[in-house]
Design a protein around this motif. Structure first.
Motif, PDB file in Angstrom:
ATOM      1  N   MET A  17       0.475  -0.896  -0.216  1.00 67.53           N
ATOM      2  CA  MET A  17      -0.235   0.159  -0.051  1.00 67.53           C
ATOM      3  C   MET A  17       1.181   1.631  -0.150  1.00 67.53           C
ATOM      4  SD  MET A  17      -2.742   1.272   2.577  1.00 67.53           S
ATOM      5  CE  MET A  17      -2.015   1.404   4.351  1.00 67.53           C
ATOM      6  N   MET A  18       2.432   1.322   0.904  1.00 67.48           N
ATOM      7  CA  MET A  18       2.665   2.374   0.397  1.00 67.48           C
ATOM      8  C   MET A  18       3.971   2.297  -0.758  1.00 67.48           C
ATOM      9  SD  MET A  18       2.476   3.973   4.151  1.00 67.48           S
ATOM     10  CE  MET A  18       4.116   4.923   3.566  1.00 67.48           C
ATOM     11  N   LEU A  19       4.073   1.588  -1.126  1.00 68.42           N
ATOM     12  CA  LEU A  19       4.550   2.282  -2.628  1.00 68.42           C
ATOM     13  C   LEU A  19       3.607   2.288  -3.175  1.00 68.42           C
ATOM     14  CD1 LEU A  19       6.575  -1.647  -2.669  1.00 68.42           C
ATOM     15  CD2 LEU A  19       7.331   1.128  -1.913  1.00 68.42           C
ATOM     16  N   GLN A  20       2.195   1.958  -3.624  1.00 64.01           N
ATOM     17  CA  GLN A  20       1.210   2.335  -4.355  1.00 64.01           C
ATOM     18  C   GLN A  20       0.952   3.984  -4.322  1.00 64.01           C
ATOM     19  OE1 GLN A  20       2.160  -0.836  -6.984  1.00 64.01           O
ATOM     20  NE2 GLN A  20      -0.217   0.755  -7.400  1.00 64.01           N
ATOM     21  N   ALA A  21       0.413   4.370  -2.973  1.00 58.88           N
ATOM     22  CA  ALA A  21       0.552   5.011  -2.494  1.00 58.88           C
ATOM     23  C   ALA A  21       1.438   6.654  -2.715  1.00 58.88           C
ATOM     24  CB  ALA A  21      -0.119   5.319  -1.338  1.00 58.88           C
ATOM     25  N   GLU A  22       2.648   6.259  -2.912  1.00 52.25           N
ATOM     26  CA  GLU A  22       3.765   6.650  -3.305  1.00 52.25           C
ATOM     27  C   GLU A  22       3.855   7.681  -4.686  1.00 52.25           C
ATOM     28  OE1 GLU A  22       8.569   6.701  -2.304  1.00 52.25           O
ATOM     29  OE2 GLU A  22       7.221   5.307  -3.122  1.00 52.25           O
ATOM     30  N   LYS A  23       3.248   6.118  -5.505  1.00 52.20           N
ATOM     31  CA  LYS A  23       2.736   6.950  -6.798  1.00 52.20           C
ATOM     32  C   LYS A  23       1.973   7.928  -7.037  1.00 52.20           C
ATOM     33  CE  LYS A  23       5.279   2.127  -8.339  1.00 52.20           C
ATOM     34  NZ  LYS A  23       4.399   1.204  -9.294  1.00 52.20           N
ATOM     35  N   LEU A  24       1.206   7.495  -6.034  1.00 52.24           N
ATOM     36  CA  LEU A  24      -0.282   8.592  -6.672  1.00 52.24           C
ATOM     37  C   LEU A  24      -0.376   9.928  -5.807  1.00 52.24           C
ATOM     38  CD1 LEU A  24      -3.216   5.551  -5.877  1.00 52.24           C
ATOM     39  CD2 LEU A  24      -2.024   6.596  -8.137  1.00 52.24           C
ATOM     40  N   GLY A  25       0.673  10.172  -5.410  1.00 52.60           N
ATOM     41  CA  GLY A  25       0.922  10.836  -4.237  1.00 52.60           C
ATOM     42  C   GLY A  25       0.420  11.194  -2.898  1.00 52.60           C
ATOM     43  N   GLN A  26      -0.261  10.115  -2.190  1.00 52.76           N
ATOM     44  CA  GLN A  26      -0.686   9.940  -1.150  1.00 52.76           C
ATOM     45  C   GLN A  26      -0.135   9.125  -0.414  1.00 52.76           C
ATOM     46  OE1 GLN A  26      -4.009  10.837  -0.964  1.00 52.76           O
ATOM     47  NE2 GLN A  26      -4.255  11.864  -3.107  1.00 52.76           N
ATOM     48  N   SER A  27       0.584   9.262  -0.059  1.00 49.48           N
ATOM     49  CA  SER A  27       1.899   8.366   0.700  1.00 49.48           C
ATOM     50  C   SER A  27       1.161   8.650   2.178  1.00 49.48           C
ATOM     51  CB  SER A  27       3.919   8.427   0.839  1.00 49.48           C
ATOM     52  OG  SER A  27       3.531   9.855   0.909  1.00 49.48           O
ATOM     53  N   GLY A  28       0.843   9.807   2.582  1.00 51.83           N
ATOM     54  CA  GLY A  28       0.575  11.211   4.234  1.00 51.83           C
ATOM     55  C   GLY A  28      -0.059   9.519   4.705  1.00 51.83           C
ATOM     56  N   LEU A  29      -1.270  10.147   3.651  1.00 52.43           N
ATOM     57  CA  LEU A  29      -2.526   9.368   3.988  1.00 52.43           C
ATOM     58  C   LEU A  29      -1.932   7.464   4.118  1.00 52.43           C
ATOM     59  CD1 LEU A  29      -5.844   9.256   3.878  1.00 52.43           C
ATOM     60  CD2 LEU A  29      -6.089   8.910   2.215  1.00 52.43           C
ATOM     61  N   ALA A  30      -1.477   6.885   3.702  1.00 55.57           N
ATOM     62  CA  ALA A  30      -1.163   5.785   3.180  1.00 55.57           C
ATOM     63  C   ALA A  30      -0.515   5.619   5.060  1.00 55.57           C
ATOM     64  CB  ALA A  30      -0.421   4.742   2.201  1.00 55.57           C
ATOM     65  N   ALA A  31       0.462   6.144   5.415  1.00 58.94           N
ATOM     66  CA  ALA A  31       1.260   5.897   6.710  1.00 58.94           C
ATOM     67  C   ALA A  31       0.338   6.005   7.491  1.00 58.94           C
ATOM     68  CB  ALA A  31       2.536   7.154   6.272  1.00 58.94           C
ATOM     69  N   VAL A  32      -0.764   6.783   7.905  1.00 58.21           N
ATOM     70  CA  VAL A  32      -1.488   7.482   8.525  1.00 58.21           C
ATOM     71  C   VAL A  32      -2.814   5.801   8.546  1.00 58.21           C
ATOM     72  CG1 VAL A  32      -3.416   8.865   9.306  1.00 58.21           C
ATOM     73  CG2 VAL A  32      -1.778   9.810   8.629  1.00 58.21           C
ATOM     74  N   LEU A  33      -2.713   5.210   7.523  1.00 56.14           N
ATOM     75  CA  LEU A  33      -3.805   4.474   8.108  1.00 56.14           C
ATOM     76  C   LEU A  33      -3.119   2.981   8.559  1.00 56.14           C
ATOM     77  CD1 LEU A  33      -4.987   4.763   4.027  1.00 56.14           C
ATOM     78  CD2 LEU A  33      -6.545   4.295   5.942  1.00 56.14           C
ATOM     79  N   ALA A  34      -1.859   2.846   7.629  1.00 56.58           N
ATOM     80  CA  ALA A  34      -0.434   1.880   7.957  1.00 56.58           C
ATOM     81  C   ALA A  34      -0.648   2.041   9.565  1.00 56.58           C
ATOM     82  CB  ALA A  34       0.398   1.960   7.571  1.00 56.58           C
ATOM     83  N   ALA A  35      -0.573   3.416  10.448  1.00 58.67           N
ATOM     84  CA  ALA A  35      -0.518   3.156  11.410  1.00 58.67           C
ATOM     85  C   ALA A  35      -1.152   2.876  12.427  1.00 58.67           C
ATOM     86  CB  ALA A  35       0.244   4.710  12.079  1.00 58.67           C
ATOM     87  N   ILE A  36      -2.884   3.485  11.770  1.00 54.98           N
ATOM     88  CA  ILE A  36      -3.742   2.905  12.737  1.00 54.98           C
ATOM     89  C   ILE A  36      -4.444   1.332  12.934  1.00 54.98           C
ATOM     90  CG2 ILE A  36      -6.426   2.584  12.478  1.00 54.98           C
ATOM     91  CD1 ILE A  36      -5.751   5.474  11.549  1.00 54.98           C
ATOM     92  N   LEU A  37      -3.887   0.923  11.357  1.00 53.69           N
ATOM     93  CA  LEU A  37      -3.405  -0.447  11.287  1.00 53.69           C
ATOM     94  C   LEU A  37      -3.035  -1.631  11.932  1.00 53.69           C
ATOM     95  CD1 LEU A  37      -4.826  -1.170   7.286  1.00 53.69           C
ATOM     96  CD2 LEU A  37      -6.175  -1.530   9.190  1.00 53.69           C
ATOM     97  N   GLN A  38      -2.228  -1.116  12.431  1.00 52.97           N
ATOM     98  CA  GLN A  38      -1.307  -1.645  13.163  1.00 52.97           C
ATOM     99  C   GLN A  38      -1.587  -1.185  14.757  1.00 52.97           C
ATOM    100  OE1 GLN A  38       3.406  -2.297  11.977  1.00 52.97           O
ATOM    101  NE2 GLN A  38       2.488  -0.374  11.057  1.00 52.97           N
ATOM    102  N   GLU A  39      -2.187  -0.570  15.164  1.00 48.15           N
ATOM    103  CA  GLU A  39      -2.508  -0.114  16.202  1.00 48.15           C
ATOM    104  C   GLU A  39      -4.384  -0.616  16.966  1.00 48.15           C
ATOM    105  OE1 GLU A  39      -2.173   1.898  20.098  1.00 48.15           O
ATOM    106  OE2 GLU A  39      -0.365   2.577  18.475  1.00 48.15           O
TER     107      GLU A  39
END
Length: 841
Positions: free
Chosen positions: A435-457
């Motif tokens: 998800m992080m790598l695909q989000a980087e291509k779409l300019g959405q890495s900030g949102l992806a990082a928050v989503l990933a952090a939420i899912l690990q918490e």
């Protein structure tokens, strides 16, 4: 504590007695196993003992600790022994926190860090020794780290020292894995600990009982209390219970779990600055490695939280389970580290006797996609060739590899792709890395990082303060943004969790070596999640129910705005019970985004299926993503072969009752089954056997048929006869005839409803003169005779006609003669003339 006090305390530790032997073992060899009981001092003394060894040759020592808190604590304690700060001679590296420098000779790291070190430098050129501490915990990353280190040692670094340490470990298998390495045993410095079993009363809540026992134990015994609970939720409930009853003067409550900020973890581990006694409410994080001075009372709930993997759904889930005996003993030992103590076990003696001996290794029960990715990045496609205490289960490993293929991390042959290499470097679960790598291509890495952090918490909306408002992950993203802007996200939000999410998301973006991006478009949450969970894209079935691309059904726990979404991506599911999983976290996904970004997985195909509602075959042209149908339309004339196969599928689904079983066809089937019972070379006519062989005996006759009405046109008698051929048909008529000629001259049909007991129903008078029961099936099967009155009612059932004539006939004769006086009832049935009339002509 002064440097001299630390050294004096250090000299008292039991490990000091075996250090000379251990040093000699590592000088003369390159591997060893150290089994040191709790309190021996192995974690802090062993690494320091090797600092000046000649074989180290300027290289450093890397020691693995399974938990971040233990890694930091060990590094800080060793630094105090040397009169230094962490980051000088002794440092540590854990996720999002590092204290090292060029002077660092001992690095205490968590296990994922070692994996990253090996992946970037397979020979570990600047490392002279790797120590695996608390190896008995058998974490997945620990097993992987040891397997990689052993391969590095075998291929690139034969001088690399490997030491495996544990408090409770069966040393022989590990020693054999290390090439018959020597085993050094060290007794611990364990003070006597009294054990008290105190199970809760029936119906009593565990949290209330735990709080009551903590108060009782504190009143009756000196020292701090260490209470073990399965997770953060239970810790909060016990804390609330203790606070509601009032915390006595001179006491303080200290939670201790992995997600706590370091400052709060330190407050639980270190002596209270005001000298108060501590009630430490901890998860299994405090089970090993940590020595918490002052603890003389342990209260153990007997439960632990474990992440398991559901083979049925392909989804991980958290389970609360009983601890093993080994874990219970480790917890009990915490009370006797520094002085005599007492341990309260909140279960019975009987329960204790039924506990499993040890915890199952994580590699045997968890999601193996992360392991498969690391091995692919290492260059291994088949883990069977590596050294494992417990090899990865083949089925679970293959499932992990299939997921990696879907994420684009590995090729069909198992080799890693460039994308897979980057995913491994990020160090998250492969789903989140993708998800992080695909989000980087779409300019959405900030949102992806928050989503990933939420899912690990854990969910930042506290269940204790009312149910979470919905299952929409976007509400969590909004809470994170609000907290970043204003430092507050509402009374129902966990601020400590929010803080960790923000820290984690910023750390993840730095891992991508990209500048911190903007917050991103929150409406793209479902799209980003679909890159992580392509198997969990769901299509609405109405009423908050969704069908996932994997074929699994899930549903929202209650009506909410997300119930109206046509498509969602499901990120978290509670799959513990019920036919359908309960959606915990999801986000809507637009059909346009789905079609644009998953077009490589979308297939167009013509399906020909049996439709039970139509009672026939239905041909459709479908556009599908996995198990969900995005679009469909009627298809033209489908191939005859596909229609015939769909008819067979319909018969399998609805049963052989779809076929026209006339009286003659049913009897033929029964006769054939009787022959099968006598001789297995004849075809089996039972339902399951016929259904399993439909292609053999029925398929050739389905040409031109397409529905239930057409099937009724089939002539089953010749179809069944064709199964056995002419020769067997002739034999069938001889051995299992449709009719039997009886003495009266009548031909009576045989009832084969029960192939093991065929029945001949015949009037008693028609059997006069026949001495023995007629037999069929090569003369081995006697018919069961239903001897009938003139009114066609059974007066006797027998398979032994001779015995009936001798013993039963005369009683029957008396009754029948009275009821049917005009009929012929001879005194000697064997000499009488058989008749189907009232009297013989």
């Amino acid at each position: 504590m002064t440097k001299d006090m630390v050294r004096e305390k250090m000299n008292e530790l039991p490990i000091r007695r075996v250090l000379p032997e251990l040093l000699e073992r590592m000088r003369s060899g390159t591997s060893a196993v150290l089994v040191a009981e709790p309190g021996a001092g192995k974690t802090t003394q062993v690494p320091l003992a090797f600092l000046n060894e000649a074989w180290l040759s300027g290289r450093k020592i890397v020691m693995l600790e399974p938990r971040r808190l233990a890694a930091r604590s060990a590094a800080e304690y060793m630094s105090r022994m040397l009169g230094e700060q962490p980051g000088e001679t002794v440092g540590y590296r854990v996720r999002m926190d590092s204290r090292t420098s060029r002077r660092t000779k001992i690095e205490v790291v968590t296990e994922g860090i070692l994996t990253r070190m090996l992946q970037s430098d397979a020979g570990l050129e600047d490392v002279g020794m790797v120590i695996f501490d608390e190896f008995h915990e058998r974490n997945l990353q620990g097993d992987l780290g040891l397997a990689l280190a052993l391969e590095s040692k075998a291929v690139l670094r034969e001088d690399l020292r490997i030491l495996v340490m544990s408090a409770t470990l069966e040393a022989e298998p590990v020693a054999a894995l290390l090439g018959d390495a020597p085993v050094v045993n060290c007794p611990g410095r364990q003070f006597p600990v009294e054990t008290v079993y105190r199970p809760p009363a029936a119906g009593s809540a565990l949290e209330k009982h735990m709080a009551a026992v903590i108060r009782e134990a504190s009143a009756g015994h000196p020292g701090d209390v260490l209470a073990f609970l399965p997770g953060k939720g239970e810790i909060r409930k016990v804390q609330a219970e203790l606070e509601s009853g009032g915390v006595p003067a001179g006491f303080v409550i200290r939670p201790l779990y992995g997600q706590l900020p370091q400052k709060e973890q330190d407050a639980a581990v270190q002596p209270d600055p005001e000298g108060r006694r501590k009630w430490i409410l901890a998860t299994s994080i405090a089970e090993t490695s940590l020595t918490i001075d002052g603890v003389r009372i342990v209260v153990d709930s007997g439960y632990m939280r474990t992440q398991l993997f559901s083979a049925r759904t392909g989804m991980p889930y958290l389970a609360t389970d009983r601890v093993s005996r080994a874990s219970a003993d480790q917890r009990r030992g915490r009370a006797g580290r520094t002085a005599p103590g007492i341990a309260y076990r909140l279960w019975s003696h009987e329960t204790q006797n039924h506990l499993r001996s040890r915890n199952a290794p994580e590699i045997l029960q968890t999601d193996l996609a992360p392991l498969a990715l690391e091995l692919a990045a290492w260059g291994v496609q088949n883990p069977a060739g590596m050294a494992w205490l417990d090899p990865p289960p083949e089925a679970a490993y293959e499932r992990g590899r299939e997921l990696l293929q879907r994420l684009g991390a590995v090729r069909r042959d198992g080799s890693v792709t460039d994308k897979g290499k980057r995913m491994a470097e990020i160090g998250l679960h492969p789903r989140l890395s993708a998800m992080m790598l695909q989000a980087e291509k779409l300019g959405q890495s900030g949102l992806a990082a928050v989503l990933a952090a939420i899912l690990q918490e854990r969910d930042i909306f506290r269940s204790g303060a009312g149910a979470p408002p919905d299952s929409d992950i976007r509400s969590r993203v909004q809470a994170v943004r609000l907290w970043e802007q204003k430092g507050f996200a509402g009374p129902n939000a966990d601020e400590a969790g929010l803080r960790r999410i923000v820290q984690e998301s910023r750390y993840m973006q730095k891992q991508l070596e990209a500048e911190l991006s903007g917050p991103g478009d929150i409406e793209k949450s479902g799209l980003l999640l679909s890159f992580a969970y392509p198997d969990r894209i769901g299509q609405s079935r109405g009423g908050g129910k969704f069908l996932l691309t994997s074929g699994r059904g899930v549903e929202l726990p209650r009506e909410q705005p997300l119930s109206r979404a046509a498509y969602v991506t499901v990120a978290a599911v509670d799959d513990k019970k019920g036919a359908e999983g309960k959606i915990l976290l999801a986000a809507p996904l637009s059909l346009e985004d789905l079609q644009q970004h998953h077009r490589e997985d979308i297939v167009e195909e013509t399906t020909v299926d049996w439709d039970p509602s139509l009672g026939g075959v239905k041909a459709r042209r479908q556009v599908c993503l996995g198990a969900i149908v995005l679009r469909e339309s009627p298809a033209g004339q489908p191939p005859a072969e596909a229609v015939a196969q769909a008819l067979l599928d319909g018969i399998r689904a609805e049963g052989l009752g779809l076929l026209p079983w006339t009286k003659q066809a049913a009897q033929l089937r029964q006769r054939l089954q009787l022959m099968h019972e006598a001789d297995p070379d004849w075809p089996d006519m039972r339902d399951d056997a016929l259904l399993s062989r439909l292609e053999e005996w029925l398929l050739p006759y389905l040409d031109g048929l397409k529905n239930r009405s057409d099937l009724q046109k089939l002539q089953l008698v010749p179809i069944l006869e064709q199964m056995v051929g002419w020769d067997k048909k002739t034999r069938l008529d001889k051995e299992v005839p449709t009719h039997i000629a009886v003495p009266s001259g009548s031909r009576i049909a045989v009832d084969y409803s029960d192939p093991k007991q065929p029945v001949l129903a015949v009037k008693l008078q028609e059997m006069f003169g026949l001495h023995e029961t007629p037999k069929i099936g090569m003369g081995r099967i006697p018919l069961t005779l239903h001897l009938l009155s003139p009114a066609q009612r059974p007066v006797q059932i027998t398979s032994d006609l001779a015995s009936f004539w001798k013993h039963g006939y005369f009683e029957v004769k008396k009754d029948l003669k009275g009821r049917y006086p005009k009929h012929y009832w001879p005194d000697d049935p064997l000499e009488a003339i058989p008749t189907r009339r009232t009297r013989p002509q």
